[in-house]
Write a protein that holds these residues in place. Structure first.
Motif, PDB file in Angstrom:
ATOM      1  N   LEU A  79      10.542   8.953 -20.803  1.00  0.00           N
ATOM      2  CA  LEU A  79      11.961   9.224 -21.005  1.00  0.00           C
ATOM      3  C   LEU A  79      12.145  10.421 -21.943  1.00  0.00           C
ATOM      4  CD1 LEU A  79      14.867   8.558 -20.475  1.00  0.00           C
ATOM      5  CD2 LEU A  79      14.736   6.742 -22.197  1.00  0.00           C
ATOM      6  N   LYS A  80      11.320  10.498 -22.962  1.00  0.00           N
ATOM      7  CA  LYS A  80      11.403  11.635 -23.884  1.00  0.00           C
ATOM      8  C   LYS A  80      11.124  12.947 -23.147  1.00  0.00           C
ATOM      9  CE  LYS A  80       9.622  13.351 -28.311  1.00  0.00           C
ATOM     10  NZ  LYS A  80       8.721  13.054 -29.465  1.00  0.00           N
ATOM     11  N   LYS A  81      10.134  12.954 -22.264  1.00  0.00           N
ATOM     12  CA  LYS A  81       9.819  14.168 -21.508  1.00  0.00           C
ATOM     13  C   LYS A  81      10.894  14.466 -20.462  1.00  0.00           C
ATOM     14  CE  LYS A  81       4.817  13.986 -22.221  1.00  0.00           C
ATOM     15  NZ  LYS A  81       3.482  13.820 -21.593  1.00  0.00           N
ATOM     16  N   THR A  82      11.541  13.427 -19.939  1.00  0.00           N
ATOM     17  CA  THR A  82      12.661  13.637 -19.020  1.00  0.00           C
ATOM     18  C   THR A  82      13.792  14.363 -19.736  1.00  0.00           C
ATOM     19  OG1 THR A  82      12.092  11.677 -17.710  1.00  0.00           O
ATOM     20  CG2 THR A  82      14.368  12.476 -17.570  1.00  0.00           C
ATOM     21  N   TYR A 104      18.038   0.288 -17.172  1.00  0.00           N
ATOM     22  CA  TYR A 104      18.349   0.148 -18.593  1.00  0.00           C
ATOM     23  C   TYR A 104      17.108  -0.030 -19.461  1.00  0.00           C
ATOM     24  CZ  TYR A 104      20.575  -1.577 -22.853  1.00  0.00           C
ATOM     25  OH  TYR A 104      20.976  -1.755 -24.152  1.00  0.00           O
ATOM     26  N   ASN A 105      16.069  -0.638 -18.938  1.00  0.00           N
ATOM     27  CA  ASN A 105      14.922  -0.988 -19.780  1.00  0.00           C
ATOM     28  C   ASN A 105      14.361   0.194 -20.576  1.00  0.00           C
ATOM     29  OD1 ASN A 105      11.683  -1.329 -19.931  1.00  0.00           O
ATOM     30  ND2 ASN A 105      12.698  -3.293 -20.305  1.00  0.00           N
ATOM     31  N   PRO A 106      14.082   1.348 -19.955  1.00  0.00           N
ATOM     32  CA  PRO A 106      13.551   2.463 -20.751  1.00  0.00           C
ATOM     33  C   PRO A 106      14.514   2.929 -21.845  1.00  0.00           C
ATOM     34  CG  PRO A 106      13.192   2.851 -18.416  1.00  0.00           C
ATOM     35  CD  PRO A 106      14.120   1.681 -18.520  1.00  0.00           C
ATOM     36  N   ILE A 107      15.828   2.870 -21.569  1.00  0.00           N
ATOM     37  CA  ILE A 107      16.817   3.263 -22.566  1.00  0.00           C
ATOM     38  C   ILE A 107      16.829   2.265 -23.718  1.00  0.00           C
ATOM     39  CG2 ILE A 107      19.291   3.611 -22.960  1.00  0.00           C
ATOM     40  CD1 ILE A 107      19.468   4.507 -20.002  1.00  0.00           C
ATOM     41  N   TYR A 108      16.754   0.974 -23.386  1.00  0.00           N
ATOM     42  CA  TYR A 108      16.739  -0.074 -24.409  1.00  0.00           C
ATOM     43  C   TYR A 108      15.522   0.075 -25.315  1.00  0.00           C
ATOM     44  CZ  TYR A 108      16.448  -4.741 -26.450  1.00  0.00           C
ATOM     45  OH  TYR A 108      16.341  -5.793 -27.331  1.00  0.00           O
ATOM     46  N   VAL A 109      14.373   0.328 -24.723  1.00  0.00           N
ATOM     47  CA  VAL A 109      13.139   0.495 -25.504  1.00  0.00           C
ATOM     48  C   VAL A 109      13.240   1.747 -26.383  1.00  0.00           C
ATOM     49  CG1 VAL A 109      10.660   0.960 -25.342  1.00  0.00           C
ATOM     50  CG2 VAL A 109      11.715  -0.754 -23.845  1.00  0.00           C
ATOM     51  N   TYR A 110      13.813   2.808 -25.841  1.00  0.00           N
ATOM     52  CA  TYR A 110      13.985   4.062 -26.594  1.00  0.00           C
ATOM     53  C   TYR A 110      14.950   3.877 -27.759  1.00  0.00           C
ATOM     54  CZ  TYR A 110      14.189   9.214 -26.911  1.00  0.00           C
ATOM     55  OH  TYR A 110      14.100  10.525 -27.328  1.00  0.00           O
ATOM     56  N   GLY A 111      15.936   3.001 -27.560  1.00  0.00           N
ATOM     57  CA  GLY A 111      16.987   2.798 -28.550  1.00  0.00           C
ATOM     58  C   GLY A 111      18.268   3.453 -28.075  1.00  0.00           C
ATOM     59  N   VAL A 112      19.330   2.660 -27.891  1.00  0.00           N
ATOM     60  CA  VAL A 112      20.547   3.188 -27.279  1.00  0.00           C
ATOM     61  C   VAL A 112      21.124   4.350 -28.074  1.00  0.00           C
ATOM     62  CG1 VAL A 112      22.962   2.652 -26.740  1.00  0.00           C
ATOM     63  CG2 VAL A 112      21.149   1.080 -26.045  1.00  0.00           C
ATOM     64  N   GLU A 113      21.316   4.176 -29.365  1.00  0.00           N
ATOM     65  CA  GLU A 113      21.929   5.237 -30.176  1.00  0.00           C
ATOM     66  C   GLU A 113      21.062   6.490 -30.185  1.00  0.00           C
ATOM     67  OE1 GLU A 113      23.571   6.015 -34.738  1.00  0.00           O
ATOM     68  OE2 GLU A 113      22.993   4.001 -34.106  1.00  0.00           O
ATOM     69  N   ARG A 114      19.770   6.293 -30.343  1.00  0.00           N
ATOM     70  CA  ARG A 114      18.836   7.432 -30.338  1.00  0.00           C
ATOM     71  C   ARG A 114      18.846   8.133 -28.989  1.00  0.00           C
ATOM     72  NH1 ARG A 114      12.649   6.749 -29.681  1.00  0.00           N
ATOM     73  NH2 ARG A 114      11.860   8.865 -29.978  1.00  0.00           N
ATOM     74  N   PHE A 115      18.875   7.338 -27.910  1.00  0.00           N
ATOM     75  CA  PHE A 115      18.895   7.915 -26.570  1.00  0.00           C
ATOM     76  C   PHE A 115      20.152   8.737 -26.335  1.00  0.00           C
ATOM     77  CE2 PHE A 115      20.669   7.423 -22.282  1.00  0.00           C
ATOM     78  CZ  PHE A 115      19.741   8.165 -21.556  1.00  0.00           C
ATOM     79  N   LEU A 116      21.306   8.192 -26.693  1.00  0.00           N
ATOM     80  CA  LEU A 116      22.562   8.898 -26.446  1.00  0.00           C
ATOM     81  C   LEU A 116      22.626  10.200 -27.235  1.00  0.00           C
ATOM     82  CD1 LEU A 116      25.062   5.889 -26.389  1.00  0.00           C
ATOM     83  CD2 LEU A 116      24.218   7.218 -24.431  1.00  0.00           C
ATOM     84  N   GLN A 117      22.159  10.180 -28.452  1.00  0.00           N
ATOM     85  CA  GLN A 117      22.134  11.411 -29.248  1.00  0.00           C
ATOM     86  C   GLN A 117      21.220  12.446 -28.601  1.00  0.00           C
ATOM     87  OE1 GLN A 117      20.909  10.033 -33.140  1.00  0.00           O
ATOM     88  NE2 GLN A 117      22.990   9.467 -33.741  1.00  0.00           N
ATOM     89  N   ALA A 118      20.048  11.991 -28.159  1.00  0.00           N
ATOM     90  CA  ALA A 118      19.080  12.911 -27.551  1.00  0.00           C
ATOM     91  C   ALA A 118      19.591  13.428 -26.209  1.00  0.00           C
ATOM     92  CB  ALA A 118      17.735  12.212 -27.378  1.00  0.00           C
ATOM     93  N   ALA A 119      20.239  12.552 -25.421  1.00  0.00           N
ATOM     94  CA  ALA A 119      20.766  12.964 -24.124  1.00  0.00           C
ATOM     95  C   ALA A 119      21.859  14.006 -24.285  1.00  0.00           C
ATOM     96  CB  ALA A 119      21.296  11.750 -23.368  1.00  0.00           C
ATOM     97  N   LYS A 120      22.760  13.769 -25.220  1.00  0.00           N
ATOM     98  CA  LYS A 120      23.835  14.728 -25.464  1.00  0.00           C
ATOM     99  C   LYS A 120      23.277  16.068 -25.931  1.00  0.00           C
ATOM    100  CE  LYS A 120      28.251  15.679 -25.750  1.00  0.00           C
ATOM    101  NZ  LYS A 120      29.103  15.745 -24.546  1.00  0.00           N
ATOM    102  N   GLN A 121      22.313  16.016 -26.823  1.00  0.00           N
ATOM    103  CA  GLN A 121      21.702  17.249 -27.334  1.00  0.00           C
ATOM    104  C   GLN A 121      20.958  18.003 -26.229  1.00  0.00           C
ATOM    105  OE1 GLN A 121      19.291  16.669 -30.828  1.00  0.00           O
ATOM    106  NE2 GLN A 121      18.403  18.722 -30.753  1.00  0.00           N
TER     107      GLN A 121
END
Length: 296
Positions: A79-82, A104-121
């Motif tokens: 997910l990080k490389k995606t 949802y599972n990969p996002i949940y493992v990554y952490g929702v707040e962390r994922f959303l911040q990284a996705a937006k960035q």
């Protein structure tokens, strides 16, 4: 909140044409080739790009997209490389909307707040998470919208008028109408019900309606585009990519062109379906061999 998705569909509406929404799996067959394919899509005619997040248990995906996910995972895609892939694309293209699609599972493992911040960035504009129902909107949908991302939901032939308002309640960007029940990759043999389905959904929402699952050829894209605001194609593109790989699933010199040339054929058909230009371009012979007669 106005996103690139909102802007793109507003532009398409003003131009009187349907859009082409393309799906490809991040990291298939490798991250470098995947980036080159993504970079080629806007010039080929893609209006919105869906990027699959590879996952080990893709319950809604057919064999072709499951295999694409496995190839991507084998190539080391995470997910990080995606997200890094999207960021690399966004450095070169500031306008084409990007939607991440998956589970949802990969996002949940990554952490929702962390994922959303990284996705937006990274430059992501929207999310399609197929295994989170509206009853779980607090889990990801509402936080995503608060972060400035569209949350796109799926409606199906079995989503009746009583269920639709709940499905649409927090949906934004567009509605993805799944034109047949089952998994991705099945062929949609009869397009006659698409117009009625789109009309029914539009009674409940002002959002654009994009139709997918079963669109495999330019002829099919043209038929869907006469009724819908967008045409979603995924399996056909994944198959075009797969046809170019060697026995060890490594990319070939023609891999990027195989995908982009099919996108050009599909885009010409979708864009020209309502008379906004016939969209005719040269159709390479290998496309005719793989997909049969391709018509605008």
């Amino acid at each position: 909140m106005t996103t690139r998705i909102d802007q793109r569909f507003a532009q398409l509406k003003a131009e009187g044409r349907a859009g082409l929404v393309t799906f490809l799996m991040a990291g298939d067959p490798d991250l470098g080739t995947s980036l080159e394919i993504l970079k080629s899509l806007p010039a080929a005619g893609a209006d919105v790009i869906e990027v699959g997040m590879p996952f080990t248990d893709p319950m809604a995906d057919g064999p072709a997209i499951q295999a694409a996910g496995l190839r991507a995972l084998k190539a080391g895609t995470t997910l990080k490389k995606t997200l890094a892939l999207v960021e690399s694309f966004r450095a070169l293209d500031r306008t084409t909307p990007i939607v991440l699609m998956g589970y949802y599972n990969p996002i949940y493992v990554y952490g929702v707040e962390r994922f959303l911040q990284a996705a937006k960035q990274a430059g992501v504009d929207g999310l399609i998470v197929v295994d989170l129902p509206p009853e779980e909107d607090d889990e990801l949908c509402l936080p995503a919208r608060a972060a400035g991302l569209n949350f796109i939901r799926l409606a199906t032939p079995t989503t009746d008028d009583r269920r639709l308002p709940k499905v649409l309640e927090n949906t934004s960007g567009f509605v993805y109408y799944v034109s047949l029940t089952g998994i991705t990759g099945a062929a949609l043999a009869d397009y006659s019900g698409v117009e009625a389905a789109v009309t029914r959904i539009k009674r409940h929402t002002n959002l654009p309606i994009a139709v997918g699952f079963g669109v495999k050829t330019a002829e099919g894209a043209s038929q869907v585009a006469r009724a819908a605001d967008g045409v979603v194609v995924g399996t056909a593109l994944v198959n075009a990519l797969k046809e170019t790989l060697d026995a060890e699933n490594r990319a070939a010199p023609q891999t990027v062109a195989a995908v982009s040339e099919l996108v050009t054929a599909l885009a010409g058909a979708a864009h020209g379906a309502r008379g906004a230009g016939d969209g005719r371009r040269a159709r390479p012979s290998w496309l005719r061999r793989i997909f049969g007669r391709i018509a605008p």
